[in-house]
Scaffold this active site. Structure first.
Site, PDB file in Angstrom:
ATOM      1  N   MET A  34       0.732  -0.807  -0.188  1.00  0.00           N
ATOM      2  CA  MET A  34      -0.106   0.395  -0.540  1.00  0.00           C
ATOM      3  C   MET A  34       1.077   1.340   0.173  1.00  0.00           C
ATOM      4  O   MET A  34       0.274   2.526   0.219  1.00  0.00           O
ATOM      5  CB  MET A  34      -0.582  -0.120   1.278  1.00  0.00           C
ATOM      6  N   HIS A  38       8.811   0.703   3.854  1.00  0.00           N
ATOM      7  CA  HIS A  38       9.990   1.291   4.579  1.00  0.00           C
ATOM      8  C   HIS A  38      10.782  -0.361   4.388  1.00  0.00           C
ATOM      9  O   HIS A  38      11.062  -1.039   3.505  1.00  0.00           O
ATOM     10  CB  HIS A  38       9.784   0.732   5.863  1.00  0.00           C
ATOM     11  N   HIS A  41       8.938  -3.785   3.012  1.00  0.00           N
ATOM     12  CA  HIS A  41       8.975  -3.623   2.288  1.00  0.00           C
ATOM     13  C   HIS A  41      10.062  -4.215   1.232  1.00  0.00           C
ATOM     14  O   HIS A  41      10.371  -4.782   0.265  1.00  0.00           O
ATOM     15  CB  HIS A  41       7.998  -2.620   1.625  1.00  0.00           C
ATOM     16  N   GLN A 178      -3.503 -12.284   7.782  1.00  0.00           N
ATOM     17  CA  GLN A 178      -3.349 -11.607   5.953  1.00  0.00           C
ATOM     18  C   GLN A 178      -3.086 -12.933   5.671  1.00  0.00           C
ATOM     19  O   GLN A 178      -3.191 -13.585   4.057  1.00  0.00           O
ATOM     20  CB  GLN A 178      -2.883 -10.920   6.046  1.00  0.00           C
TER      21      GLN A 178
HETATM   22  P1  AMP Z   1       1.149  -3.393   3.451  1.00  0.00           P
HETATM   23  O1  AMP Z   1       1.891  -2.325   2.724  1.00  0.00           O
HETATM   24  O2  AMP Z   1       1.414  -2.240   4.758  1.00  0.00           O
HETATM   25  O3  AMP Z   1      -0.211  -3.484   2.873  1.00  0.00           O
HETATM   26  O4  AMP Z   1       1.938  -3.931   3.633  1.00  0.00           O
HETATM   27  C1  AMP Z   1       2.821  -4.918   2.146  1.00  0.00           C
HETATM   28  C2  AMP Z   1       3.039  -6.201   2.871  1.00  0.00           C
HETATM   29  O5  AMP Z   1       4.178  -5.679   3.032  1.00  0.00           O
HETATM   30  C3  AMP Z   1       2.355  -6.781   3.066  1.00  0.00           C
HETATM   31  O6  AMP Z   1       2.955  -8.377   2.745  1.00  0.00           O
HETATM   32  C4  AMP Z   1       3.211  -7.242   4.610  1.00  0.00           C
HETATM   33  O7  AMP Z   1       3.008  -8.124   5.431  1.00  0.00           O
HETATM   34  C5  AMP Z   1       5.063  -6.724   4.441  1.00  0.00           C
HETATM   35  N1  AMP Z   1       5.436  -5.999   5.560  1.00  0.00           N
HETATM   36  C6  AMP Z   1       4.773  -5.103   6.360  1.00  0.00           C
HETATM   37  N2  AMP Z   1       6.224  -4.361   7.482  1.00  0.00           N
HETATM   38  C7  AMP Z   1       7.004  -5.416   6.885  1.00  0.00           C
HETATM   39  C8  AMP Z   1       7.621  -5.803   7.705  1.00  0.00           C
HETATM   40  N3  AMP Z   1       7.942  -4.894   9.465  1.00  0.00           N
HETATM   41  N4  AMP Z   1       8.751  -6.918   7.763  1.00  0.00           N
HETATM   42  C9  AMP Z   1       7.851  -7.774   6.668  1.00  0.00           C
HETATM   43  N5  AMP Z   1       6.886  -7.229   6.277  1.00  0.00           N
HETATM   44  C10 AMP Z   1       6.005  -6.361   5.984  1.00  0.00           C
END
Ligand code: AMP
Length: 309
Positions: A34, A38, A41, A178
């Site tokens: 999304m 960081h 990602h 998820q």
């Molecule tokens: P989001 O942008 O929050 O929807 O996350 C996108 C993807 O990055 C999802 O598969 C999350 O689980 C993964 N993600 C977010 N934060 C972390 C983290 N700290 N460590 C590993 N993967 C992450």
């Protein structure tokens, strides 16, 4: 090659096919995000780049999975910085569609249902969240399918060695529910993609990285460290085959005044059902997942740690 940004499904199809042809690629990886990216990602993206010839990342804030309009509005949007981060990891192509591109008819009539697995834990405080998340993940997995269509040359791309290129999609262990649900969707509905889980990336002091951490004050961020500390304690006890004694860990969390605990438990990693007996008073054995969610100031934080002994 410089990273390419596309905003429509048609552009994504053409650019993806061209890349596969150009690289004679046999595999494609998809990294759905999304945005507000960081190091968590970045790790997903790097893993995908290591394992695939062509990597597509998506940046889309999906309104369907936000119950709260304020949370949706204030969700950080940082596309320029996101592109730079993804380019640095070696991602080939970024798909950043508008809401209208993804939902041209407004809210979709037909959606993916997360079933009972979507109603527990995060689902309790975010009704409908996982139906919305799975619906967009299903669409993104379709958009990101390798060589879905004709490349510019008019010839089908076959992955250079016969057969379609292999297709992998990358999800973080950070969002454990998820991840479990995406695995179930892919298995239950026969999506032709391998789901790859990437371990949670943390800051040096233990806090799991999250796009929402930027909304924490220094004091709140300090208080939030109790979540990862609690999980680490549970992990240490599991590794030592000791009883997990969750009550004592819960007391530690609740001693932190700025942290409003929502749930904390140890569950089966696939069904997310609580492991009642195996985690309280008897030595821990087998597989488990310690889950935690709490509100700290304006932010709802989730974290987890897989247990195995
Ligand atoms: P989001 O942008 O929050 O929807 O996350 C996108 C993807 O990055 C999802 O598969 C999350 O689980 C993964 N993600 C977010 N934060 C972390 C983290 N700290 N460590 C590993 N993967 C992450």
């Amino acid at each position: 090659m410089a990273i390419q940004l596309v905003t429509t499904a048609a552009e994504l199809r053409n650019a993806g096919a061209r890349l596969l042809t150009h690289k004679q690629g046999r595999s494609q990886g998809l990294v759905p995000t999304m945005g507000a990216l960081h190091e968590g990602h970045a790790t997903l993206a790097r893993t995908a780049v290591e394992q695939n010839d062509v990597v597509v990342a998506t940046v889309f804030v999906n309104p369907l999975q936000f119950g709260d309009a304020v949370d949706l509005d204030r969700y950080p949007r940082t596309l320029d910085a996101d592109l730079a981060l993804l380019e640095e990891q070696g991602v080939d192509l970024v798909f950043a569609p508008s809401v209208e591109e993804v939902y041209p008819g407004g809210q979709p009539l037909v959606r993916v249902s997360a079933g009972s697995l979507g109603e527990k834990w995060e689902g309790t405080s975010r009704p409908g969240h996982f139906d919305g998340a799975l619906t967009v993940v299903a669409k993104l997995l379709h958009y990101g399918t390798p060589a879905a269509g004709l490349p510019a040359t008019g010839a089908f791309v076959t992955g250079g060695g016969g057969g379609l290129p292999s297709y992998r999609a990358y999800f973080g262990q950070k969002d454990a529910q998820q991840l479990a649900l995406v695995r179930r969707m892919v298995a239950d509905l026969n999506f032709p993609v391998d789901i790859v889980a990437v371990p949670t990336v943390r800051s040096a002091d233990g806090l799991a990285l999250s796009s929402r951490n930027r909304f924490l004050s220094a004091e709140q961020r300090d208080a939030a460290l109790v979540l990862s500390r609690a999980l680490r304690l549970v992990e240490e006890r599991a590794n030592a085959n000791e009883p997990l004694d969750l009550e004592s860990v819960q007391a530690l969390i609740e001693s932190q005044a700025l942290v409003e605990l929502d749930y904390f438990d140890v569950v089966d990693p696939r069904t997310l059902e609580p492991l009642a007996e195996n985690c309280r008073n008897v030595p821990f054995r087998g597989e488990g997942l310690a889950l935690i969610a709490a509100k700290v100031g304006p932010v709802r934080l989730i974290d987890n740690v897989p247990l195995s002994s």
